[in-house]
Motif scaffolding. Structure first.
Motif, PDB file in Angstrom:
ATOM      1  N   LYS A 416       0.911  -1.011  -0.021  1.00 55.15           N
ATOM      2  CA  LYS A 416       0.072   0.075   0.050  1.00 55.15           C
ATOM      3  C   LYS A 416       0.625   1.205  -0.039  1.00 55.15           C
ATOM      4  O   LYS A 416       1.729   1.329   0.959  1.00 55.15           O
ATOM      5  CB  LYS A 416      -0.761  -0.038   1.094  1.00 55.15           C
ATOM      6  CG  LYS A 416      -1.866   1.262   1.469  1.00 55.15           C
ATOM      7  CD  LYS A 416      -2.479   1.255   2.768  1.00 55.15           C
ATOM      8  CE  LYS A 416      -3.333   2.385   2.952  1.00 55.15           C
ATOM      9  NZ  LYS A 416      -4.279   2.412   4.133  1.00 55.15           N
ATOM     10  N   MET A 417       0.693   2.151  -0.920  1.00 63.55           N
ATOM     11  CA  MET A 417       1.336   3.557  -1.135  1.00 63.55           C
ATOM     12  C   MET A 417       0.607   4.303  -0.173  1.00 63.55           C
ATOM     13  O   MET A 417      -0.337   4.767  -0.303  1.00 63.55           O
ATOM     14  CB  MET A 417       1.355   3.970  -2.540  1.00 63.55           C
ATOM     15  CG  MET A 417       2.146   2.915  -3.481  1.00 63.55           C
ATOM     16  SD  MET A 417       4.013   3.141  -2.801  1.00 63.55           S
ATOM     17  CE  MET A 417       4.733   4.604  -3.339  1.00 63.55           C
ATOM     18  N   ILE A 418       1.332   5.003   0.747  1.00 65.10           N
ATOM     19  CA  ILE A 418       0.845   6.094   1.704  1.00 65.10           C
ATOM     20  C   ILE A 418       1.195   7.606   1.223  1.00 65.10           C
ATOM     21  O   ILE A 418       2.147   7.856   0.639  1.00 65.10           O
ATOM     22  CB  ILE A 418       1.720   5.772   3.188  1.00 65.10           C
ATOM     23  CG1 ILE A 418       1.301   4.648   3.599  1.00 65.10           C
ATOM     24  CG2 ILE A 418       1.120   7.155   3.942  1.00 65.10           C
ATOM     25  CD1 ILE A 418       1.743   4.404   5.077  1.00 65.10           C
ATOM     26  N   ASP A 419       0.050   8.400   1.086  1.00 65.14           N
ATOM     27  CA  ASP A 419      -0.008   9.591   0.936  1.00 65.14           C
ATOM     28  C   ASP A 419       0.765  10.421   1.998  1.00 65.14           C
ATOM     29  O   ASP A 419       0.296  10.688   2.897  1.00 65.14           O
ATOM     30  CB  ASP A 419      -1.541  10.122   0.553  1.00 65.14           C
ATOM     31  CG  ASP A 419      -1.422  11.354   0.071  1.00 65.14           C
ATOM     32  OD1 ASP A 419      -0.386  12.415   0.394  1.00 65.14           O
ATOM     33  OD2 ASP A 419      -2.318  11.978  -0.183  1.00 65.14           O
ATOM     34  N   PRO A 420       1.811  11.235   1.828  1.00 66.05           N
ATOM     35  CA  PRO A 420       2.613  11.524   2.948  1.00 66.05           C
ATOM     36  C   PRO A 420       1.944  13.023   3.354  1.00 66.05           C
ATOM     37  O   PRO A 420       2.150  13.315   4.587  1.00 66.05           O
ATOM     38  CB  PRO A 420       3.842  11.967   2.323  1.00 66.05           C
ATOM     39  CG  PRO A 420       3.716  12.123   0.660  1.00 66.05           C
ATOM     40  CD  PRO A 420       2.383  11.084   0.562  1.00 66.05           C
ATOM     41  N   LYS A 421       1.002  13.626   2.474  1.00 68.70           N
ATOM     42  CA  LYS A 421       0.557  14.946   3.209  1.00 68.70           C
ATOM     43  C   LYS A 421      -0.780  14.753   3.990  1.00 68.70           C
ATOM     44  O   LYS A 421      -1.249  15.570   4.485  1.00 68.70           O
ATOM     45  CB  LYS A 421       0.363  15.833   1.749  1.00 68.70           C
ATOM     46  CG  LYS A 421      -0.779  15.389   0.974  1.00 68.70           C
ATOM     47  CD  LYS A 421      -1.105  16.521  -0.135  1.00 68.70           C
ATOM     48  CE  LYS A 421      -2.293  15.782  -1.201  1.00 68.70           C
ATOM     49  NZ  LYS A 421      -2.130  14.697  -1.805  1.00 68.70           N
ATOM     50  N   GLY A 422      -1.331  13.428   3.785  1.00 68.74           N
ATOM     51  CA  GLY A 422      -2.546  13.259   4.492  1.00 68.74           C
ATOM     52  C   GLY A 422      -3.772  13.617   3.357  1.00 68.74           C
ATOM     53  O   GLY A 422      -3.490  14.140   2.433  1.00 68.74           O
ATOM     54  N   GLU A 423      -4.833  12.830   3.676  1.00 65.68           N
ATOM     55  CA  GLU A 423      -5.929  12.870   2.776  1.00 65.68           C
ATOM     56  C   GLU A 423      -6.653  14.095   2.937  1.00 65.68           C
ATOM     57  O   GLU A 423      -7.397  14.446   1.647  1.00 65.68           O
ATOM     58  CB  GLU A 423      -6.887  11.868   3.393  1.00 65.68           C
ATOM     59  CG  GLU A 423      -6.577  10.385   3.420  1.00 65.68           C
ATOM     60  CD  GLU A 423      -7.391   9.551   3.871  1.00 65.68           C
ATOM     61  OE1 GLU A 423      -8.611   9.774   4.347  1.00 65.68           O
ATOM     62  OE2 GLU A 423      -7.053   8.141   3.806  1.00 65.68           O
TER      63      GLU A 423
END
Length: 498
Positions: A416-423
């Motif tokens: 799973k690729m994580i969005d570093p800036k947040g949703e």
């Protein structure tokens, strides 16, 4: 990145003796690739590189310098994550894989690194990212990524055997007899003895100036006699980048090492006279469902001068996201009417039918995509996002691979690729922010408002509050004004005040 002492590029520059101005330069595919790579650079990267290189003498690119400085100085507590702020300060190039092949790399952004969580189930392309998996210690560690598919093509944006004629205003022509004589004719050159040739050796590292002058005696039947001057100059690629944004004669400036960092007042007025897109072009880009953001503006009643703008996180996200847009995409959004130096000419050159067989990835240069995770929910522009790479973990081992467009087959589990800036975007609410006319962003403060009014010597009775709705049309206007004006909000939003 190879040192300039190891790899240098040369170009032959033909100049008019009387005026000492460049008529054209003959460049190979390597130099053309470097020049075209300017279009892939995000605006924030350009600002950062110029500040790093020129220090206190860095050129002022409209309001982008102050916007970048305020991003740097804004406390990290106002961002959804530390990683999100670092992403904005160091925007990635969506064509960085191709740009790594350049003979001279102007962008010093480190290559992409990959990080995995303690459970080996999540991955990220950015550091300082927190993983929410159970028992992962809430941290991610760097890992080596094996890439199965790699292109063996050494060329970047142009065919390796291609040669071009580069005009002083950065128009690119094919290196043919027809182009050569057309350039002479359009510039009124009737006697080729009025021309001289200089060979310029270009690199990134500073080296000593070599005073070599060679007189070349050509055969009697030759109708052109050139004098060759060989210059080994320092930092000329940075001079060319700066000149492409601020000068209408960047090649001449580069040859003479004339700094274009301080454009004259007349030049600034000339640039600022063409901020807005023609009405017909603006309407074509605006859809009925375009997102709209409401901001409050403090205006001096007697002069209609913008003083401060108060906005929530969605508008601040929009402003900071301007730094992520590649220069080529800016040209596309604004119909190549940015009023920046000569970069418009470079952009439009790629529409020349004669160049189509020499230039590759034209679509990627004219409309470069935004890297993964950079598009905010509050984005109002029509931007294409580059897909995140598909990362797989090999079962029963800690090997991580990316297969590109191929299928990984059995024995692999997708991570799973994580969005570093947040949703919810880069900036964190519910705090409101004040934005000055030159796009300096700071948290709302009554004392700051008082200091601003006192500094400008504006009485309270001469101040009024107005509202502006910012959609695609208004955002395009702000983007255009931010490139050349230190009063970006006034220039960009004044036509839309209620």
């Amino acid at each position: 990145m190879a040192a300039a002492t190891e790899i240098q590029l040369s170009l032959k520059v033909v100049m008019v003796k009387e005026s000492n101005k460049v008529l054209y330069a003959e460049i190979d595919s390597n130099f053309a690739d470097v020049l075209l790579s300017f279009l892939t650079l995000p605006l924030g990267t350009i600002v950062r590189l110029l500040i790093k290189h020129y220090g206190n003498n860095a050129p002022i690119l409209g309001s982008l310098n102050s916007l970048y400085a305020s991003l740097l100085n804004l406390d990290s507590s106002h961002f959804s994550s530390e990683a999100g702020k670092l992403m904005l300060l160091n925007p990635r190039n969506s064509l960085e894989t191709e740009c790594r092949k350049l003979k001279l790399q102007i962008d010093d952004t480190p290559p992409v690194q990959y990080f995995v969580c303690g459970n080996w189930t999540c991955a990220s392309m950015y550091y300082s990212v927190k993983c929410l998996c159970p028992n992962s210690a809430n941290t991610m560690t760097r890992t080596d990524l094996e890439i199965e598919e790699q292109s063996d093509d050494e060329s970047v944006f142009t065919e390796k055997t291609s040669s071009f004629l580069l005009l002083d205003n950065l128009q690119i022509r094919t290196n043919t007899l027809a182009s050569f004589f057309q350039i002479l004719k359009s510039n009124g050159i009737k006697d080729t003895n009025a021309l001289e040739e200089r060979t310029l050796i270009v690199g990134l590292k500073e080296v000593n100036l070599c005073n070599i002058e060679l007189l070349v005696f050509l055969p009697p039947l030759c109708f052109i006699t050139f004098v060759f001057f060989i210059y080994i100059c320092s930092h000329q690629i940075m001079e060319l980048l700066k000149g492409s944004l601020l000068s209408k004669t960047p090649i001449t400036d580069m040859v003479h090492l004339i700094s274009s960092a301080t454009a004259t007042c007349n030049e600034r007025k000339e640039f600022s006279a063409c901020y807005f897109l023609p009405e017909s072009k603006r309407r074509k880009q605006i859809s009925s469902d375009s997102k709209r953001i409401t901001v409050k503006v403090l205006v001096q009643k007697s002069t209609n001068r913008f003083l401060l703008t108060e906005a929530c996180k969605d508008f601040i996200d929009l402003l900071f996201s301007l730094l992520d847009i590649p220069l080529g995409r800016v040209q596309s959004l604004l119909g190549s009417n940015t009023c920046l130096g000569s970069i418009n000419n470079l952009f439009w050159s790629m529409r020349n039918l004669e160049l189509l067989k020499h230039i590759k990835r034209i679509d990627s240069l004219m409309e470069p995509k935004i890297p993964p995770h950079y598009l905010s929910l509050h984005q109002v522009f029509s931007l294409d996002k580059k897909s995140s790479p598909l990362i797989y973990k090999q079962q029963d081992s800690n090997r991580v691979k990316s297969f590109g467009s191929a299928s990984p087959g059995s024995g692999y589990t997708q991570m799973k690729m994580i969005d570093p800036k947040g949703e919810d975007g880069f900036v964190k609410g519910p705090t409101t922010f004040m934005v000055s006319d030159d796009m300096v962003v700071s948290p709302t403060s009554s004392t700051f408002i008082l200091k601003t009014l006192n500094h400008l010597k504006i009485p309270i009775h001469d101040v009024e509050e107005k509202e502006v709705e910012v959609g695609l049309e208004e955002a395009l206007s702000i983007l255009k004004a931010s490139l050349t004006s230190i009063c970006a909000l006034s220039e960009g939003l004044k036509p839309f005040l209620k």
